[in-house]
Design a protein around this motif. Structure first.
Motif, PDB file in Angstrom:
ATOM      1  N   TRP A 136       0.838  -1.367  -0.224  1.00 53.96           N
ATOM      2  CA  TRP A 136       0.211   0.063  -0.125  1.00 53.96           C
ATOM      3  C   TRP A 136       0.747   1.097  -0.041  1.00 53.96           C
ATOM      4  O   TRP A 136       0.427   2.385   0.497  1.00 53.96           O
ATOM      5  N   GLY A 137       2.018   1.123  -0.590  1.00 56.39           N
ATOM      6  CA  GLY A 137       2.933   2.341  -0.583  1.00 56.39           C
ATOM      7  C   GLY A 137       3.814   2.512   0.745  1.00 56.39           C
ATOM      8  O   GLY A 137       4.351   3.607   0.648  1.00 56.39           O
ATOM      9  N   ASN A 138       3.779   1.725   1.421  1.00 55.24           N
ATOM     10  CA  ASN A 138       4.263   1.919   2.896  1.00 55.24           C
ATOM     11  C   ASN A 138       5.869   1.486   2.527  1.00 55.24           C
ATOM     12  O   ASN A 138       6.079   0.531   1.851  1.00 55.24           O
ATOM     13  N   LYS A 139       6.919   2.095   3.302  1.00 47.04           N
ATOM     14  CA  LYS A 139       8.218   2.033   2.973  1.00 47.04           C
ATOM     15  C   LYS A 139       8.862   1.575   4.273  1.00 47.04           C
ATOM     16  O   LYS A 139      10.282   1.831   4.698  1.00 47.04           O
ATOM     17  N   GLY A 140       8.252   0.798   5.257  1.00 43.96           N
ATOM     18  CA  GLY A 140       8.905   0.435   6.513  1.00 43.96           C
ATOM     19  C   GLY A 140       9.846  -0.641   6.404  1.00 43.96           C
ATOM     20  O   GLY A 140      10.898  -0.751   7.396  1.00 43.96           O
ATOM     21  N   GLY A 141       9.867  -1.479   5.412  1.00 42.12           N
ATOM     22  CA  GLY A 141      10.787  -2.569   5.436  1.00 42.12           C
ATOM     23  C   GLY A 141      10.647  -3.880   5.975  1.00 42.12           C
ATOM     24  O   GLY A 141       9.570  -3.987   6.657  1.00 42.12           O
ATOM     25  N   ALA A 142      11.425  -4.892   5.653  1.00 42.50           N
ATOM     26  CA  ALA A 142      11.238  -6.239   6.000  1.00 42.50           C
ATOM     27  C   ALA A 142      11.164  -6.076   7.713  1.00 42.50           C
ATOM     28  O   ALA A 142      12.119  -5.646   8.276  1.00 42.50           O
ATOM     29  N   VAL A 143      10.670  -7.391   8.215  1.00 43.03           N
ATOM     30  CA  VAL A 143      10.985  -7.750   9.682  1.00 43.03           C
ATOM     31  C   VAL A 143      11.344  -9.087   9.536  1.00 43.03           C
ATOM     32  O   VAL A 143      11.009 -10.003   9.014  1.00 43.03           O
ATOM     33  N   THR A 144      12.093  -9.570  10.492  1.00 41.20           N
ATOM     34  CA  THR A 144      12.771 -11.097  10.450  1.00 41.20           C
ATOM     35  C   THR A 144      12.101 -11.721  11.743  1.00 41.20           C
ATOM     36  O   THR A 144      11.874 -11.007  12.715  1.00 41.20           O
ATOM     37  N   ALA A 145      12.007 -13.009  11.718  1.00 42.90           N
ATOM     38  CA  ALA A 145      11.574 -13.712  12.909  1.00 42.90           C
ATOM     39  C   ALA A 145      12.475 -13.465  14.019  1.00 42.90           C
ATOM     40  O   ALA A 145      12.176 -13.449  15.122  1.00 42.90           O
ATOM     41  N   ASP A 146      13.659 -13.188  13.939  1.00 45.65           N
ATOM     42  CA  ASP A 146      14.763 -13.137  14.854  1.00 45.65           C
ATOM     43  C   ASP A 146      14.435 -11.537  15.461  1.00 45.65           C
ATOM     44  O   ASP A 146      14.617 -11.600  16.624  1.00 45.65           O
ATOM     45  N   GLN A 147      14.102 -10.663  14.764  1.00 44.25           N
ATOM     46  CA  GLN A 147      13.697  -9.418  15.410  1.00 44.25           C
ATOM     47  C   GLN A 147      12.176  -9.790  16.291  1.00 44.25           C
ATOM     48  O   GLN A 147      12.299  -8.871  17.449  1.00 44.25           O
ATOM     49  N   VAL A 148      11.290 -10.471  15.863  1.00 41.24           N
ATOM     50  CA  VAL A 148      10.370 -10.679  16.606  1.00 41.24           C
ATOM     51  C   VAL A 148      10.783 -11.415  17.828  1.00 41.24           C
ATOM     52  O   VAL A 148      10.021 -11.071  19.124  1.00 41.24           O
ATOM     53  N   LYS A 149      11.321 -12.534  17.700  1.00 41.76           N
ATOM     54  CA  LYS A 149      11.751 -13.242  18.937  1.00 41.76           C
ATOM     55  C   LYS A 149      12.526 -12.359  19.978  1.00 41.76           C
ATOM     56  O   LYS A 149      12.280 -12.578  21.116  1.00 41.76           O
ATOM     57  N   ALA A 150      13.377 -11.479  19.461  1.00 43.24           N
ATOM     58  CA  ALA A 150      13.916 -10.627  20.383  1.00 43.24           C
ATOM     59  C   ALA A 150      13.182  -9.746  21.238  1.00 43.24           C
ATOM     60  O   ALA A 150      13.652  -9.256  22.162  1.00 43.24           O
TER      61      ALA A 150
END
Length: 105
Positions: A87-101
């Motif tokens: 939808w035009g967002n530019k936030g970028g990717a999130v990884t499973a390691d980031q969520v785990k942290a």
């Protein structure tokens, strides 16, 4: 021979499935939400801002949104990557390691 699919594109494709089953009822398939109770994700400061805040909102919930900590790190990462790159967002990717942290913070 086809080119390999970039990891962000794969995560967003997986995330679209998670989003459609877990998030779209309130935030809508278009990301437009149903303000004021369910804000738009399209153009959202949270979605386009630091990933940690977006992850925390998802894990813990906010206002009428329940927590989604029961989902796997991979499913949350995929859904957030979809939201942050659609939808035009530019936030970028999130990884499973980031969520785990972020769990337990």
């Amino acid at each position: 021979r086809t080119a390999p699919v970039p990891p962000t594109a794969r995560a967003a494709a997986d995330g679209e499935k998670v989003y459609n089953t877990q998030c779209a009822a309130c935030h809508q398939p278009t990301g437009q939400g149903m303000p004021p109770n369910f804000p738009a994700l399209k153009g959202s400061a949270v979605v386009n801002g630091p990933a940690t805040a977006h992850i925390q909102h998802t894990l813990k919930g906010k206002n009428l949104m329940p927590p989604f900590a029961h989902l796997s790190d991979a499913d949350i990462a995929a859904a957030l990557t979809y939201e942050r790159t659609s939808w035009g967002n530019k936030g970028g990717a999130v990884t499973a390691d980031q969520v785990k942290a972020q769990r337990g913070k």
